[in-house]
Write a protein that holds these residues in place. Structure first.
Motif, PDB file in Angstrom:
ATOM      1  N   HIS A 230     -11.746   3.766  16.404  1.00 17.59           N
ATOM      2  CA  HIS A 230     -12.019   3.648  14.976  1.00 17.59           C
ATOM      3  C   HIS A 230     -10.722   3.738  14.177  1.00 17.59           C
ATOM      4  O   HIS A 230     -10.478   2.942  13.267  1.00 17.59           O
ATOM      5  N   LEU A 231      -9.910   4.712  14.530  1.00 15.58           N
ATOM      6  CA  LEU A 231      -8.657   4.901  13.798  1.00 15.58           C
ATOM      7  C   LEU A 231      -7.708   3.715  13.976  1.00 15.58           C
ATOM      8  O   LEU A 231      -7.052   3.293  13.019  1.00 15.58           O
ATOM      9  N   LYS A 232      -7.655   3.165  15.175  1.00 12.22           N
ATOM     10  CA  LYS A 232      -6.818   1.980  15.411  1.00 12.22           C
ATOM     11  C   LYS A 232      -7.266   0.815  14.547  1.00 12.22           C
ATOM     12  O   LYS A 232      -6.448   0.119  13.942  1.00 12.22           O
ATOM     13  N   ARG A 233      -8.582   0.589  14.505  1.00  7.99           N
ATOM     14  CA  ARG A 233      -9.117  -0.515  13.696  1.00  7.99           C
ATOM     15  C   ARG A 233      -8.814  -0.299  12.222  1.00  7.99           C
ATOM     16  O   ARG A 233      -8.425  -1.236  11.511  1.00  7.99           O
ATOM     17  N   LEU A 234      -8.999   0.929  11.757  1.00  2.72           N
ATOM     18  CA  LEU A 234      -8.726   1.211  10.348  1.00  2.72           C
ATOM     19  C   LEU A 234      -7.249   1.050  10.018  1.00  2.72           C
ATOM     20  O   LEU A 234      -6.902   0.584   8.921  1.00  2.72           O
ATOM     21  N   ARG A 235      -6.377   1.395  10.938  1.00  3.28           N
ATOM     22  CA  ARG A 235      -4.943   1.205  10.703  1.00  3.28           C
ATOM     23  C   ARG A 235      -4.582  -0.275  10.634  1.00  3.28           C
ATOM     24  O   ARG A 235      -3.728  -0.678   9.844  1.00  3.28           O
ATOM     25  N   ARG A 236      -5.246  -1.093  11.463  1.00  2.86           N
ATOM     26  CA  ARG A 236      -5.024  -2.550  11.387  1.00  2.86           C
ATOM     27  C   ARG A 236      -5.488  -3.085  10.041  1.00  2.86           C
ATOM     28  O   ARG A 236      -4.812  -3.907   9.412  1.00  2.86           O
ATOM     29  N   ILE A 237      -6.647  -2.613   9.591  1.00  3.91           N
ATOM     30  CA  ILE A 237      -7.162  -3.038   8.288  1.00  3.91           C
ATOM     31  C   ILE A 237      -6.217  -2.580   7.179  1.00  3.91           C
ATOM     32  O   ILE A 237      -5.934  -3.334   6.240  1.00  3.91           O
ATOM     33  N   GLU A 238      -5.719  -1.376   7.294  1.00  5.04           N
ATOM     34  CA  GLU A 238      -4.746  -0.870   6.312  1.00  5.04           C
ATOM     35  C   GLU A 238      -3.521  -1.772   6.283  1.00  5.04           C
ATOM     36  O   GLU A 238      -2.991  -2.094   5.211  1.00  5.04           O
ATOM     37  N   GLY A 239      -3.081  -2.212   7.446  1.00  4.10           N
ATOM     38  CA  GLY A 239      -1.949  -3.135   7.516  1.00  4.10           C
ATOM     39  C   GLY A 239      -2.261  -4.453   6.832  1.00  4.10           C
ATOM     40  O   GLY A 239      -1.407  -5.028   6.141  1.00  4.10           O
ATOM     41  N   GLN A 240      -3.491  -4.932   7.007  1.00  2.00           N
ATOM     42  CA  GLN A 240      -3.898  -6.163   6.322  1.00  2.00           C
ATOM     43  C   GLN A 240      -3.841  -5.974   4.809  1.00  2.00           C
ATOM     44  O   GLN A 240      -3.384  -6.871   4.091  1.00  2.00           O
ATOM     45  N   LEU A 241      -4.276  -4.833   4.337  1.00  2.00           N
ATOM     46  CA  LEU A 241      -4.265  -4.575   2.900  1.00  2.00           C
ATOM     47  C   LEU A 241      -2.838  -4.460   2.361  1.00  2.00           C
ATOM     48  O   LEU A 241      -2.539  -4.964   1.272  1.00  2.00           O
ATOM     49  N   ARG A 242      -1.964  -3.832   3.133  1.00  2.00           N
ATOM     50  CA  ARG A 242      -0.551  -3.777   2.718  1.00  2.00           C
ATOM     51  C   ARG A 242       0.039  -5.180   2.683  1.00  2.00           C
ATOM     52  O   ARG A 242       0.832  -5.517   1.792  1.00  2.00           O
TER      53      ARG A 242
ATOM     54  N   LEU B  38      -1.598  -7.874   1.975  1.00  2.00           N
ATOM     55  CA  LEU B  38      -2.108  -8.481   0.752  1.00  2.00           C
ATOM     56  C   LEU B  38      -1.284  -8.058  -0.462  1.00  2.00           C
ATOM     57  O   LEU B  38      -0.956  -8.884  -1.323  1.00  2.00           O
ATOM     58  N   GLN B  39      -0.956  -6.782  -0.522  1.00  2.00           N
ATOM     59  CA  GLN B  39      -0.118  -6.294  -1.624  1.00  2.00           C
ATOM     60  C   GLN B  39       1.218  -7.030  -1.645  1.00  2.00           C
ATOM     61  O   GLN B  39       1.692  -7.459  -2.706  1.00  2.00           O
ATOM     62  N   LYS B  40       1.805  -7.184  -0.477  1.00  2.00           N
ATOM     63  CA  LYS B  40       3.095  -7.869  -0.373  1.00  2.00           C
ATOM     64  C   LYS B  40       2.968  -9.326  -0.812  1.00  2.00           C
ATOM     65  O   LYS B  40       3.844  -9.853  -1.503  1.00  2.00           O
ATOM     66  N   MET B  41       1.865  -9.970  -0.414  1.00  2.00           N
ATOM     67  CA  MET B  41       1.663 -11.362  -0.811  1.00  2.00           C
ATOM     68  C   MET B  41       1.590 -11.495  -2.337  1.00  2.00           C
ATOM     69  O   MET B  41       2.166 -12.430  -2.907  1.00  2.00           O
ATOM     70  N   VAL B  42       0.909 -10.557  -2.972  1.00  2.00           N
ATOM     71  CA  VAL B  42       0.815 -10.585  -4.436  1.00  2.00           C
ATOM     72  C   VAL B  42       2.185 -10.324  -5.048  1.00  2.00           C
ATOM     73  O   VAL B  42       2.608 -11.026  -5.978  1.00  2.00           O
ATOM     74  N   GLU B  43       2.891  -9.334  -4.525  1.00  2.00           N
ATOM     75  CA  GLU B  43       4.238  -9.020  -5.032  1.00  2.00           C
ATOM     76  C   GLU B  43       5.167 -10.217  -4.922  1.00  2.00           C
ATOM     77  O   GLU B  43       6.009 -10.445  -5.793  1.00  2.00           O
ATOM     78  N   GLU B  44       5.004 -10.988  -3.864  1.00  2.00           N
ATOM     79  CA  GLU B  44       5.888 -12.128  -3.616  1.00  2.00           C
ATOM     80  C   GLU B  44       5.337 -13.435  -4.195  1.00  2.00           C
ATOM     81  O   GLU B  44       5.871 -14.511  -3.910  1.00  2.00           O
ATOM     82  N   ASP B  45       4.293 -13.318  -5.022  1.00  2.00           N
ATOM     83  CA  ASP B  45       3.706 -14.486  -5.687  1.00  2.00           C
ATOM     84  C   ASP B  45       3.316 -15.591  -4.712  1.00  2.00           C
ATOM     85  O   ASP B  45       3.557 -16.776  -4.969  1.00  2.00           O
ATOM     86  N   GLU B  46       2.676 -15.197  -3.620  1.00  2.00           N
ATOM     87  CA  GLU B  46       2.192 -16.178  -2.645  1.00  2.00           C
ATOM     88  C   GLU B  46       1.095 -17.032  -3.268  1.00  2.00           C
ATOM     89  O   GLU B  46       0.477 -16.667  -4.268  1.00  2.00           O
ATOM     90  N   TYR B  47       0.827 -18.156  -2.650  1.00  2.00           N
ATOM     91  CA  TYR B  47      -0.196 -19.100  -3.100  1.00  2.00           C
ATOM     92  C   TYR B  47      -1.566 -18.409  -3.095  1.00  2.00           C
ATOM     93  O   TYR B  47      -1.938 -17.745  -2.117  1.00  2.00           O
ATOM     94  N   CYS B  48      -2.312 -18.553  -4.188  1.00  2.00           N
ATOM     95  CA  CYS B  48      -3.599 -17.854  -4.357  1.00  2.00           C
ATOM     96  C   CYS B  48      -4.564 -18.102  -3.197  1.00  2.00           C
ATOM     97  O   CYS B  48      -5.233 -17.168  -2.729  1.00  2.00           O
ATOM     98  N   ILE B  49      -4.638 -19.329  -2.740  1.00  2.00           N
ATOM     99  CA  ILE B  49      -5.573 -19.647  -1.657  1.00  2.00           C
ATOM    100  C   ILE B  49      -5.184 -18.915  -0.374  1.00  2.00           C
ATOM    101  O   ILE B  49      -6.057 -18.443   0.369  1.00  2.00           O
ATOM    102  N   ASP B  50      -3.899 -18.770  -0.124  1.00  2.00           N
ATOM    103  CA  ASP B  50      -3.452 -18.018   1.054  1.00  2.00           C
ATOM    104  C   ASP B  50      -3.850 -16.546   0.933  1.00  2.00           C
ATOM    105  O   ASP B  50      -4.272 -15.927   1.917  1.00  2.00           O
ATOM    106  N   ILE B  51      -3.730 -15.998  -0.268  1.00  2.00           N
ATOM    107  CA  ILE B  51      -4.129 -14.602  -0.494  1.00  2.00           C
ATOM    108  C   ILE B  51      -5.634 -14.460  -0.292  1.00  2.00           C
ATOM    109  O   ILE B  51      -6.095 -13.527   0.376  1.00  2.00           O
ATOM    110  N   LEU B  52      -6.394 -15.401  -0.854  1.00  2.00           N
ATOM    111  CA  LEU B  52      -7.851 -15.343  -0.698  1.00  2.00           C
ATOM    112  C   LEU B  52      -8.272 -15.449   0.764  1.00  2.00           C
ATOM    113  O   LEU B  52      -9.238 -14.794   1.191  1.00  2.00           O
TER     114      LEU B  52
END
Length: 93
Positions: A11-23, A25-39
């Motif tokens: 469970h903890l491993k999966r949640l850490r992977r999800i946390e990484g995905q969310l981080r 996403l934050q980086k993609m927004v910070e770097e002004d990535e293409y909206c469709i890629d973020i979605l």
């Protein structure tokens, strides 16, 4: 039955992977990535959380709910009601 037993590590491993995905996403927004890629990545993170939720629910049903149902009484009713409410929340989300 409480806790997550042998599944806790997974469970903890999966949640850490999800946390990484969310981080990510934050980086993609910070770097002004293409909206469709973020979605696309939002969709992947959402699916990962849904998958985690379903696995947790499955374990709860197989453990806590089955154990309470075997004993019967008000505790069984409560556990079944809790599981039903959790399913309803997942369906609505």
């Amino acid at each position: 039955m409480t806790g997550h037993g042998d599944s806790k590590t997974n469970h903890l491993k999966r949640l850490r992977r999800i946390e990484g995905q969310l981080r990510g996403l934050q980086k993609m927004v910070e770097e002004d990535e293409y909206c469709i890629d973020i979605l696309t990545q939002v969709s992947a993170a959402t699916r990962a959380l849904q998958s985690f939720s379903l696995e947790l629910l499955k374990q709860h049903m197989a453990g806590c709910v089955v154990e309470a149902a075997a004993k019967g009484g008000p505790e069984a009713d409560r556990k079944i009601r809790e599981a039903s409410e959790a399913i309803a929340r997942l369906v609505r989300s």
